[in-house]
Design an enzyme around this catalytic site. Structure first.
Site, PDB file in Angstrom:
ATOM      1  N   LYS A  46       0.218 -41.425   4.775  1.00  0.00           N
ATOM      2  CA  LYS A  46       0.449 -42.216   5.984  1.00  0.00           C
ATOM      3  C   LYS A  46       0.716 -43.652   5.552  1.00  0.00           C
ATOM      4  O   LYS A  46       0.051 -44.159   4.633  1.00  0.00           O
ATOM      5  CB  LYS A  46      -0.784 -42.130   6.882  1.00  0.00           C
ATOM      6  CG  LYS A  46      -0.630 -42.815   8.239  1.00  0.00           C
ATOM      7  CD  LYS A  46      -1.916 -42.653   9.064  1.00  0.00           C
ATOM      8  CE  LYS A  46      -1.758 -43.235  10.465  1.00  0.00           C
ATOM      9  NZ  LYS A  46      -2.992 -43.101  11.276  1.00  0.00           N
TER      10      LYS A  46
ATOM     11  N   SER B 289      -6.746 -39.878  15.596  1.00  0.00           N
ATOM     12  CA  SER B 289      -5.419 -39.989  14.983  1.00  0.00           C
ATOM     13  C   SER B 289      -5.112 -39.004  13.862  1.00  0.00           C
ATOM     14  O   SER B 289      -3.969 -38.906  13.423  1.00  0.00           O
ATOM     15  CB  SER B 289      -5.196 -41.414  14.465  1.00  0.00           C
ATOM     16  OG  SER B 289      -4.792 -42.252  15.523  1.00  0.00           O
TER      17      SER B 289
ATOM     18  N   SER C  39      -2.100 -41.106  15.865  1.00  0.00           N
ATOM     19  CA  SER C  39      -1.072 -41.909  15.246  1.00  0.00           C
ATOM     20  C   SER C  39      -0.532 -41.333  13.936  1.00  0.00           C
ATOM     21  O   SER C  39       0.544 -41.737  13.488  1.00  0.00           O
ATOM     22  CB  SER C  39      -1.641 -43.308  14.955  1.00  0.00           C
ATOM     23  OG  SER C  39      -2.669 -43.234  13.996  1.00  0.00           O
TER      24      SER C  39
END
Lengths: 486, 482
Positions: free
Chosen positions: A76, A175, A151
């Site tokens: 990420k 997330s 996210s």
């Protein structure tokens, strides 16, 4: 190769069926083909990835390979990786090349894993749909008109699209778990403090926790063995003996007491979700588990409390993006104040600004007690509810998200609706408890549903074992989105 | 009608640790800009603070020295003070707000008007310093040097217990002596290691506190004195001419000797303090406190040492205070005492607070740089005590030692400075003086004491200053009485 789990790839690499360079090349070519469609990655650097793959092959040749050596893992874009553009999905950091590695990245590098690319995400991890990214929305491989959740949506979509066997994500209010559910993969948010936050760009420090995302619980366990561990550079990192997270893989679940919080099943969830979750719980009963109803009475306050605390911390954490030392700086400005205003107006997107404003407001003189202090009190009540529940059960189960993947643009203009998508995941963050999501079926539109498992503090190994048993009995995680079969 | 001035001080003492408050970067002063700022200090994305144990120990030492273990919070909390400024990299300063590490204490001082008084401390807390904005040497822009960013500070806040600039300076000096004494701060005011903000207000006696104005960043005792004097006078004049005092932050301009407002209450920041979620509450154990207490007892405090000097040496409070102005001064005194014997404490205090202090001051040296060692001073005073040297001769020898001419005895020998104590010789001088000064003798006998001093002076003159004046006066008295 791309359908294989980390575990089987490791075995094949060990058996010299292929090299890490070959595996990495293969995935890079898949990314080249599919990323334009899903927008999972912000940065792909073939040369850097292949260099790591070659180093991993050398390590193996020298007889020093471990379980993650040569395995491509997507990161990420919230994790600082030395020499890599690290944007956090924001224009503010669209030119920031990190000069250092996050602890988790160091651990992965140390284990010989290959960074296959930096994944797209909601800007500064603020969002539940991966639509707030400066780099455009991520699309769900099950249906490109839908969001993958967020996210960590880029990581989730990359793993389900078979662009990487595993990825790392972060979870502040869901997330990791929510995109895992909406994309049909597994994701684990460990106990707060188990994975170091050093080098993980802060959103809400008291809630942020890094964790693994992969297609099987066993792969999560293999990743956790590398990612977890004490780090003196993070004062909230917990100093504990090293743990083998694969220790309960294969252990029978007979006699396990599953707590079903009535608040998780009350209302609000879509029928497709409740149906799949109910079926998963029946499957556990068939495996010999008992179920018991428990209650988390403070849960109704979890979302409002989260939207006081997380923005409060974020408003302060994001103050460093001021255009002075690195990152975006406005071109033309009249004076210092103007420079700050323009830089931040241009560098941050709508959702980030909204949360900075909320956070600034709740910390302001005269409002602090009514909002922040009050929210901290409720936060303790949420933790107490869980403690009470865990006296009656071993783990808690329920849906990860009230909905399956929704359409792009459907909620992006209605923040409250968007925020409510995290209603089931936020409580574990507030309490600091480990939580995970496991694929447990599909709704009528063919979109995946996630089963959430919340355990007591440090129960990760147990939870992974429990999820593994379910995955042995089901094949949801083996389904491949159309167009991703390769 | 009279006015009362009310003063409270906030002092920032830079802690003498090797590394910064929340990072491993060096705190050394004077390095090239931005060479001592690590990833944490420049607030890169993702970095986290880790509290410096040595800095916490400094704060505990201070707490123990000013108030004992009861004044220490067993649990204190780091908080974020949020504001934007280019030399504040994170956009917030990590400080302590609601729960400081030191919650009470007191600093004894000597007030010129009220004698020995105690100034109460409101609190002392740990925090990090900001960097520096450099406006000189850049055309059209501002330079930022983050070397100082993250340097550990102890902010020491007093109650508004002082009522004159003199008292404020006494307090600041006592605090300065203390932090150096217990080795937590080098006290270098030029480098900004010790700086004061003064809160000043005035009121009519018996009335509630007036509105205060805060004078920022006073980095010398002289500026502190001047700034408070000017500010108090300005406030009194403003009120007497019918004006009102507005709460404000002011700066002192050393060139004009005036204070001027920097910002008013209206544009005061809302710092949005909240507990720093990156740092756990600072918990200090009884064992840790006990361990640090041992070392504090070992070095003592100015207060403890001063009381010792009064109690066991019989020194006056004023003498004792001067001897404890630094630990090095007190140590010097102790060494002289060890060599000379404790009965000469008063003599030694007179010399150290007089002659020695004045030459050190003249040559801008501190006691550790004294050119007369403690052993040399002890030997010199031994010659005063045994009558070898008069005070005047001793000063001459002292100057010679200072000039590097050797040890006192060698100088006495070389210069033939021995005082004449042989009574036979002295009697002769006295007889000659009495014979040659009939008028003065008569005056003395008629009750004019002044005449006697003149006779002693004549006898000293005859001896070329070498006569023991005490003996001379005894002999003269005896002879004139008969």
């Amino acid at each position: 190769m791309h359908n294989a789990t980390i575990k089987s790839l490791a075995a094949d690499l060990a058996a010299r069926k292929f090299s890490s360079v070959e595996l990495t090349r293969h995935l890079l070519s898949r990314i080249r083909a599919l990323n334009p469609k899903y927008n999972c990655f912000i940065t792909v650097d073939d040369a850097a990835s292949l260099k790591q793959a070659q180093a991993a092959d050398d390590l193996r040749a020298a007889g020093r390979a471990g379980p993650l050596t040569g395995i491509p893992i997507a990161q990420k874009d919230i994790f600082c990786a030395k020499g890599w553009l690290t944007t956090c999905g924001s224009k503010m950091l669209s030119s920031f090349i990190s000069p250092y590695d996050a602890h988790v990245v160091e651990q992965l590098n140390g284990a010989g894993a290959v960074n296959i690319g930096k994944t797209n995400m909601d800007e500064f991890a603020m969002g539940s749909s991966s639509e707030t990214s400066f780099y455009g929305p991520v699309r769900n491989p099950w249906n490109a008109d839908n969001v993958p959740g967020g996210s960590s949506g880029g990581s989730a979509a990359a793993v389900v699209a078979r662009l990487a066997p595993g990825a790392i994500g972060t979870d502040t209010g869901g997330s990791i778990r929510q995109p895992a559910a909406l994309s049909g993969i597994c994701g684990l948010k460990p106990t707060y403090g188990v994975v170091s936050r050093y080098g993980m760009i802060a959103f809400a420090s008291s809630l942020d926790q890094g964790g693994p995302m992969a297609r099987t619980a066993e792969d999560l366990a293999i990743m956790m063995n590398v990612m977890a561990g004490f780090d003196a550079r993070d004062s909230t990192s917990l100093e504990r003996a090293r743990e083998d997270y694969t220790g309960e893989i294969g252990k029978a679940v007979k006699g396990l007491k599953i707590g079903l919080p009535k608040e998780f099943f009350a209302e609000g969830a879509e029928a497709g979700v409740t149906g799949a979750v109910a079926a998963a719980i029946s499957a556990y009963r068939k495996l010999g588990c008992e179920t018991v109803e428990v209650s988390l009475p403070s849960m109704k306050l979890a979302v409002p409390v989260y939207y006081v605390l997380a923005p409060a911390e974020a408003s302060s954490n994001l103050a460093r993006y001021d255009g002075v030392r690195y990152g975006h700086r406005a071109q033309d400005y009249a004076d210092l104040t103007d420079m700050y205003k323009l830089t931040r107006a241009q560098g941050f997107g709508q959702e980030v600004k909204r949360r900075i404003l909320i956070g600034t407001y709740v910390l302001s003189h005269g409002y602090y007690d009514a909002y922040y202090i009050q929210a901290q009190k409720v936060r303790r009540l949420v933790a107490r509810d869980f403690a009470e529940a865990f006296r009656r059960c071993d783990v808690i189960m329920g849906p990860t998200s009230p909905t399956t993947a929704f359409r792009l643009g459907e909620k992006v203009d209605d923040p409250v609706k968007m925020y409510l998508n995290d209603i089931y995941t936020i409580p574990a963050n507030l309490a600091g408890l480990p939580g995970m999501s496991v694929p447990c079926g599909f709704d009528g539109s063919g979109l995946p549903v996630g089963l959430q498992i919340v355990g007591n503090y440090f129960a990760e190994a147990k939870m992974l074992g429990i999820a593994h048993q379910y995955q042995q009995a089901t094949d949801w995680h083996l389904r491949v989105p159309p167009g991703c079969e390769g | 009608m009279k006015w009362e001035v009310v003063i409270g001080l906030e002092t920032h003492a830079q802690l003498s640790t090797k590394s910064k408050m929340f990072s491993g970067a060096s705190t050394a002063f004077g390095a090239a800009p931005n060479t001592q700022a690590c990833a944490v200090d420049i607030a890169l994305p993702g970095v986290l603070p880790v509290a410096n144990k040595a800095a916490v120990e400094c704060a505990i030492r201070f707490g123990l020295a000013v108030g004992g273990a009861d004044g220490l919070s067993r649990r204190s909390v780091f908080a974020r003070k949020n504001y934007f400024y280019p030399d504040l990299p994170k956009g917030y300063q990590i400080s302590q707000y609601e729960l400081p590490i030191v919650k009470s204490g007191e600093i004894p001082i000597v007030s010129p008007t009220r004698g020995e008084i105690k100034i109460r401390l409101t609190r002392a807390h740990l925090e990090e310093d900001a960097g520096k904005s450099l406006h000189e040497g850049f055309h059209d822009f501002t330079g930022i040097d983050l070397n100082r960013a993250g340097t550990p500070l102890l902010e020491i806040v007093s109650e508004p217990d002082m009522c004159s600039a003199d008292e404020a300076v006494s307090y600041a000096r006592a605090l300065h002596a203390l932090v150096r004494w217990i080795d937590i701060c080098d006290g270098n005011m030029q480098e900004g290691s010790f700086r004061c903000d003064a809160n000043v207000s005035v009121r009519r006696p018996g009335e509630p506190l007036g509105t205060r104005r805060e004078i920022k960043n006073l980095n010398s005792f002289r500026f502190l004195q001047q700034a408070i004097e000017f500010e108090a006078k300005w406030q009194i004049e403003t009120l007497e001419s019918g004006g009102k005092i507005e709460q404000a932050t002011v700066l002192f301009d050393p060139d004009t000797g005036e204070t001027r407002a920097m910002r008013s209450k209206e544009d005061a920041h809302d710092y949005r303090y909240f507990p720093d979620p990156d740092l756990l509450p600072l918990v200090i154990s009884e064992e840790w406190i006990a361990k640090i207490a041992e070392s504090v007892v070992a070095v003592g405090t100015p207060q403890v040492r001063k009381n010792e000097y009064i109690g066991s040496y019989g020194l006056s409070s004023q003498d004792a205070w001067q001897l404890v102005k630094s630990r090095e001064t007190a140590d010097y005194f102790d060494k002289v005492m060890a060599r000379l014997g404790k009965h000469e404490a008063k003599l030694c205090a007179n010399w150290m607070n007089g002659e020695l202090a004045s030459v050190l001051n003249r040559d801008s040296l501190d006691i550790t740089q004294s050119r007369v060692s403690s052993a040399q001073l002890a030997d010199l005073l031994a010659r005063v005590r045994d009558g070898t040297l008069s005070n005047k001769m001793a000063k001459e020898v002292f100057d010679a030692v200072w000039a590097g001419e050797g040890d006192p005895d060698a100088i006495i020998e070389k210069r033939g400075l021995k005082q004449i104590s042989d009574s036979g010789e002295l009697e002769k001088f006295c007889d000659q003086v009495i014979a040659a000064n009939a008028k003065q003798v008569e005056d003395y006998r008629a009750g004019k004491d002044k005449a006697f001093n003149s006779l002693v002076g004549q006898a000293m003159k005859l001896s070329k200053g070498k006569a023991n004046p005490q003996q001379v006066s005894e002999i003269l008295k005896r002879k004139l009485a008969s």
